[in-house]
Design a protein around this motif. Structure first.
Motif, PDB file in Angstrom:
ATOM      1  N   ALA A  17     -31.705  33.022  37.545  1.00  0.00           N
ATOM      2  CA  ALA A  17     -30.497  32.897  38.372  1.00  0.00           C
ATOM      3  C   ALA A  17     -29.318  32.258  37.666  1.00  0.00           C
ATOM      4  CB  ALA A  17     -30.816  32.100  39.642  1.00  0.00           C
ATOM      5  N   GLY A  18     -29.561  31.487  36.613  1.00  0.00           N
ATOM      6  CA  GLY A  18     -28.467  30.826  35.917  1.00  0.00           C
ATOM      7  C   GLY A  18     -28.110  29.472  36.487  1.00  0.00           C
ATOM      8  N   ILE A  19     -28.592  29.188  37.696  1.00  0.00           N
ATOM      9  CA  ILE A  19     -28.367  27.888  38.334  1.00  0.00           C
ATOM     10  C   ILE A  19     -29.410  27.714  39.432  1.00  0.00           C
ATOM     11  CG2 ILE A  19     -26.710  28.834  39.995  1.00  0.00           C
ATOM     12  CD1 ILE A  19     -25.242  26.142  39.917  1.00  0.00           C
ATOM     13  N   VAL A  20     -29.866  26.488  39.653  1.00  0.00           N
ATOM     14  CA  VAL A  20     -30.794  26.197  40.742  1.00  0.00           C
ATOM     15  C   VAL A  20     -30.300  24.956  41.475  1.00  0.00           C
ATOM     16  CG1 VAL A  20     -32.828  27.259  39.691  1.00  0.00           C
ATOM     17  CG2 VAL A  20     -32.278  24.870  39.168  1.00  0.00           C
ATOM     18  N   SER A  21     -30.548  24.915  42.777  1.00  0.00           N
ATOM     19  CA  SER A  21     -30.147  23.754  43.558  1.00  0.00           C
ATOM     20  C   SER A  21     -31.375  22.955  43.970  1.00  0.00           C
ATOM     21  CB  SER A  21     -29.363  24.175  44.804  1.00  0.00           C
ATOM     22  OG  SER A  21     -30.219  24.687  45.796  1.00  0.00           O
ATOM     23  N   LYS A  38     -36.746  14.190  40.448  1.00  0.00           N
ATOM     24  CA  LYS A  38     -37.551  13.600  39.371  1.00  0.00           C
ATOM     25  C   LYS A  38     -37.955  14.678  38.362  1.00  0.00           C
ATOM     26  CE  LYS A  38     -39.488   9.733  42.005  1.00  0.00           C
ATOM     27  NZ  LYS A  38     -40.731   9.140  42.604  1.00  0.00           N
ATOM     28  N   ASP A  39     -38.335  15.850  38.883  1.00  0.00           N
ATOM     29  CA  ASP A  39     -38.693  16.959  37.984  1.00  0.00           C
ATOM     30  C   ASP A  39     -37.507  17.349  37.105  1.00  0.00           C
ATOM     31  OD1 ASP A  39     -41.285  17.159  38.913  1.00  0.00           O
ATOM     32  OD2 ASP A  39     -40.825  18.711  40.395  1.00  0.00           O
ATOM     33  N   LEU A  40     -36.337  17.473  37.714  1.00  0.00           N
ATOM     34  CA  LEU A  40     -35.147  17.857  36.946  1.00  0.00           C
ATOM     35  C   LEU A  40     -34.794  16.798  35.911  1.00  0.00           C
ATOM     36  CD1 LEU A  40     -32.855  19.377  39.735  1.00  0.00           C
ATOM     37  CD2 LEU A  40     -34.352  20.567  38.131  1.00  0.00           C
ATOM     38  N   LYS A  41     -34.976  15.536  36.261  1.00  0.00           N
ATOM     39  CA  LYS A  41     -34.705  14.447  35.311  1.00  0.00           C
ATOM     40  C   LYS A  41     -35.642  14.562  34.099  1.00  0.00           C
ATOM     41  CE  LYS A  41     -33.092  10.404  33.872  1.00  0.00           C
ATOM     42  NZ  LYS A  41     -34.002  10.141  32.719  1.00  0.00           N
ATOM     43  N   LEU A  42     -36.912  14.836  34.361  1.00  0.00           N
ATOM     44  CA  LEU A  42     -37.867  14.979  33.266  1.00  0.00           C
ATOM     45  C   LEU A  42     -37.520  16.171  32.383  1.00  0.00           C
ATOM     46  CD1 LEU A  42     -41.210  14.253  35.177  1.00  0.00           C
ATOM     47  CD2 LEU A  42     -40.139  12.807  33.429  1.00  0.00           C
ATOM     48  N   LEU A  43     -37.130  17.268  33.001  1.00  0.00           N
ATOM     49  CA  LEU A  43     -36.758  18.460  32.235  1.00  0.00           C
ATOM     50  C   LEU A  43     -35.466  18.239  31.453  1.00  0.00           C
ATOM     51  CD1 LEU A  43     -37.684  21.180  34.872  1.00  0.00           C
ATOM     52  CD2 LEU A  43     -38.826  20.772  32.682  1.00  0.00           C
ATOM     53  N   GLU A  44     -34.545  17.482  32.035  1.00  0.00           N
ATOM     54  CA  GLU A  44     -33.306  17.167  31.318  1.00  0.00           C
ATOM     55  C   GLU A  44     -33.599  16.267  30.125  1.00  0.00           C
ATOM     56  OE1 GLU A  44     -28.815  16.090  32.601  1.00  0.00           O
ATOM     57  OE2 GLU A  44     -30.314  14.606  33.185  1.00  0.00           O
ATOM     58  N   ASP A  45     -34.513  15.313  30.295  1.00  0.00           N
ATOM     59  CA  ASP A  45     -34.893  14.430  29.185  1.00  0.00           C
ATOM     60  C   ASP A  45     -35.488  15.222  28.021  1.00  0.00           C
ATOM     61  OD1 ASP A  45     -34.024  12.246  30.594  1.00  0.00           O
ATOM     62  OD2 ASP A  45     -36.019  11.661  31.302  1.00  0.00           O
ATOM     63  N   ARG A  46     -36.093  16.358  28.349  1.00  0.00           N
ATOM     64  CA  ARG A  46     -36.681  17.219  27.315  1.00  0.00           C
ATOM     65  C   ARG A  46     -35.660  18.242  26.807  1.00  0.00           C
ATOM     66  NH1 ARG A  46     -41.650  19.707  30.312  1.00  0.00           N
ATOM     67  NH2 ARG A  46     -41.752  20.941  28.383  1.00  0.00           N
ATOM     68  N   LYS A  47     -34.408  18.100  27.299  1.00  0.00           N
ATOM     69  CA  LYS A  47     -33.288  18.962  26.897  1.00  0.00           C
ATOM     70  C   LYS A  47     -33.530  20.434  27.245  1.00  0.00           C
ATOM     71  CE  LYS A  47     -31.913  15.856  23.143  1.00  0.00           C
ATOM     72  NZ  LYS A  47     -30.947  15.163  24.015  1.00  0.00           N
ATOM     73  N   LEU A  48     -34.170  20.650  28.388  1.00  0.00           N
ATOM     74  CA  LEU A  48     -34.455  22.007  28.847  1.00  0.00           C
ATOM     75  C   LEU A  48     -33.467  22.475  29.908  1.00  0.00           C
ATOM     76  CD1 LEU A  48     -38.348  21.809  29.021  1.00  0.00           C
ATOM     77  CD2 LEU A  48     -36.947  22.922  27.273  1.00  0.00           C
ATOM     78  N   LEU A  49     -32.660  21.548  30.436  1.00  0.00           N
ATOM     79  CA  LEU A  49     -31.633  21.902  31.413  1.00  0.00           C
ATOM     80  C   LEU A  49     -30.635  20.754  31.523  1.00  0.00           C
ATOM     81  CD1 LEU A  49     -32.471  20.008  34.032  1.00  0.00           C
ATOM     82  CD2 LEU A  49     -34.009  21.881  34.545  1.00  0.00           C
ATOM     83  N   PHE A  50     -29.582  20.990  32.319  1.00  0.00           N
ATOM     84  CA  PHE A  50     -28.569  19.967  32.574  1.00  0.00           C
ATOM     85  C   PHE A  50     -28.416  19.814  34.083  1.00  0.00           C
ATOM     86  CE2 PHE A  50     -27.656  21.261  28.320  1.00  0.00           C
ATOM     87  CZ  PHE A  50     -27.134  20.139  27.683  1.00  0.00           C
ATOM     88  N   ARG A  51     -28.443  18.573  34.554  1.00  0.00           N
ATOM     89  CA  ARG A  51     -28.276  18.299  35.985  1.00  0.00           C
ATOM     90  C   ARG A  51     -26.809  18.076  36.316  1.00  0.00           C
ATOM     91  NH1 ARG A  51     -31.263  13.268  37.633  1.00  0.00           N
ATOM     92  NH2 ARG A  51     -30.547  12.550  35.596  1.00  0.00           N
ATOM     93  N   SER A  52     -26.419  18.512  37.541  1.00  0.00           N
ATOM     94  CA  SER A  52     -25.042  18.315  37.964  1.00  0.00           C
ATOM     95  C   SER A  52     -24.936  18.452  39.473  1.00  0.00           C
ATOM     96  CB  SER A  52     -24.123  19.357  37.299  1.00  0.00           C
ATOM     97  OG  SER A  52     -22.794  19.239  37.768  1.00  0.00           O
ATOM     98  N   HIS A  53     -24.691  17.320  40.176  1.00  0.00           N
ATOM     99  CA  HIS A  53     -24.390  17.322  41.604  1.00  0.00           C
ATOM    100  C   HIS A  53     -25.337  18.175  42.443  1.00  0.00           C
ATOM    101  CE1 HIS A  53     -20.790  15.023  40.879  1.00  0.00           C
ATOM    102  NE2 HIS A  53     -20.335  15.942  40.040  1.00  0.00           N
ATOM    103  N   GLY A  54     -26.603  17.827  42.435  1.00  0.00           N
ATOM    104  CA  GLY A  54     -27.557  18.511  43.284  1.00  0.00           C
ATOM    105  C   GLY A  54     -28.013  19.849  42.782  1.00  0.00           C
ATOM    106  N   SER A  55     -27.732  20.157  41.522  1.00  0.00           N
ATOM    107  CA  SER A  55     -28.142  21.437  40.949  1.00  0.00           C
ATOM    108  C   SER A  55     -28.450  21.254  39.473  1.00  0.00           C
ATOM    109  CB  SER A  55     -27.041  22.488  41.136  1.00  0.00           C
ATOM    110  OG  SER A  55     -25.874  22.113  40.426  1.00  0.00           O
ATOM    111  N   ALA A  56     -28.857  22.340  38.842  1.00  0.00           N
ATOM    112  CA  ALA A  56     -29.135  22.304  37.404  1.00  0.00           C
ATOM    113  C   ALA A  56     -28.751  23.634  36.791  1.00  0.00           C
ATOM    114  CB  ALA A  56     -30.605  22.004  37.151  1.00  0.00           C
TER     115      ALA A  56
END
Length: 254
Positions: A17-21, A38-56
């Motif tokens: 999708a290019g973006i997930v909420s 928490k899942d998104l934070k872990l994935l961001e720490d692994r540089k697999l995505l970027f979080r932004s205002h309730g989405s990634a």
């Protein structure tokens, strides 16, 4: 579903999708939004995505100012297709505004020689592209020259705009977000673009698919202020759907 399975689901969905909420993932996975965050934070720490205002998003949504000579080497084929489709919207005796950027410069080159139009622009490279056009009258805005974009900005250009009323505005963009709107990397250029919108009847944005979900420093307008977006087939469906839900017509250049 364990944490590894959740993470795979999230990354697969993001690729699709290019973006997930957070809310949508919470519902799809039947877990709390706290767990998803928490899942998104872990994935961001692994540089697999970027979080932004309730989405990634898969890459950083924030855009830095880049020289036009660098931008013109990116998505060249897509920009040419977008430009040709946009040129079909220009009618004889139109008075139009063309903004700055590589996509709208491609539009200037794509205008057929037989078209008789008046073009108002802040972009020096747009003016140069139209200089040999036999039937185009050019109105060049004046002001402070931004060398990185080959265009002018500032209150002189904005004051000139107040004297004109045009049928269509063709704008480029550094980013389009359904929630945040249309943005560019320079705040003075964003302010001039906002003034351009007030001088026209119809606002048409030319943006290749890489611009969706991105954000520049300077906000131009909300997506509700746009009439049409012309892009390429690479646009993620979620952005096309959201734009159309907001009343913006989306044309795909094939």
């Amino acid at each position: 579903m364990n944490i590894a399975e959740r993470h795979k689901f999230i990354l697969d969905k993001l690729k699709e999708a290019g973006i997930v909420s957070v809310a949508e993932l919470s519902k799809a996975l039947d877990v709390t939004m706290v767990t998803i965050r928490k899942d998104l934070k872990l994935l961001e720490d692994r540089k697999l995505l970027f979080r932004s205002h309730g989405s990634a998003t898969p890459t950083s949504p924030y855009v830095n100012d880049k020289p036009v000579d660098e931008k013109k080497l990116v998505m060249v084929s897509e920009k040419d297709k977008i430009a040709r489709l946009a040129a079909e919207l220009i009618e004889d005796d139109d008075a139009i505004i063309i903004g700055s950027g590589t996509s709208v410069t491609a539009l200037a080159r794509a205008i057929p020689n037989q078209k008789k139009v008046t073009v108002l622009t802040a972009a020096l490279n747009v003016t140069l592209a139209l200089m040999e056009h036999p039937n185009i009258e050019i109105v060049q805005l004046g002001g402070i020259v931004r060398k990185s974009s080959s265009s002018v900005v500032g209150h002189y250009a904005e004051e000139m705009l107040a004297s004109f009323s045009c049928s269509k505005l063709f704008l480029g963009a550094d980013g389009i977000s359904p929630d945040f709107g249309l943005t560019t990397s320079n705040m003075m250029e964003a302010h001039l673009n906002t003034k351009m919108i007030k001088s026209v009847q119809k606002v048409i944005v030319l943006a290749d698919s890489s611009k969706f979900g991105r954000k520049g420093f300077g906000k131009v307008c909300d997506v509700d202020d746009l009439d049409m977006v012309i892009t390429d087939a690479g646009i993620p469906d979620i952005y096309r759907i959201k734009l159309e839900e907001r009343g913006v017509e989306v044309l795909i250049a094939e």
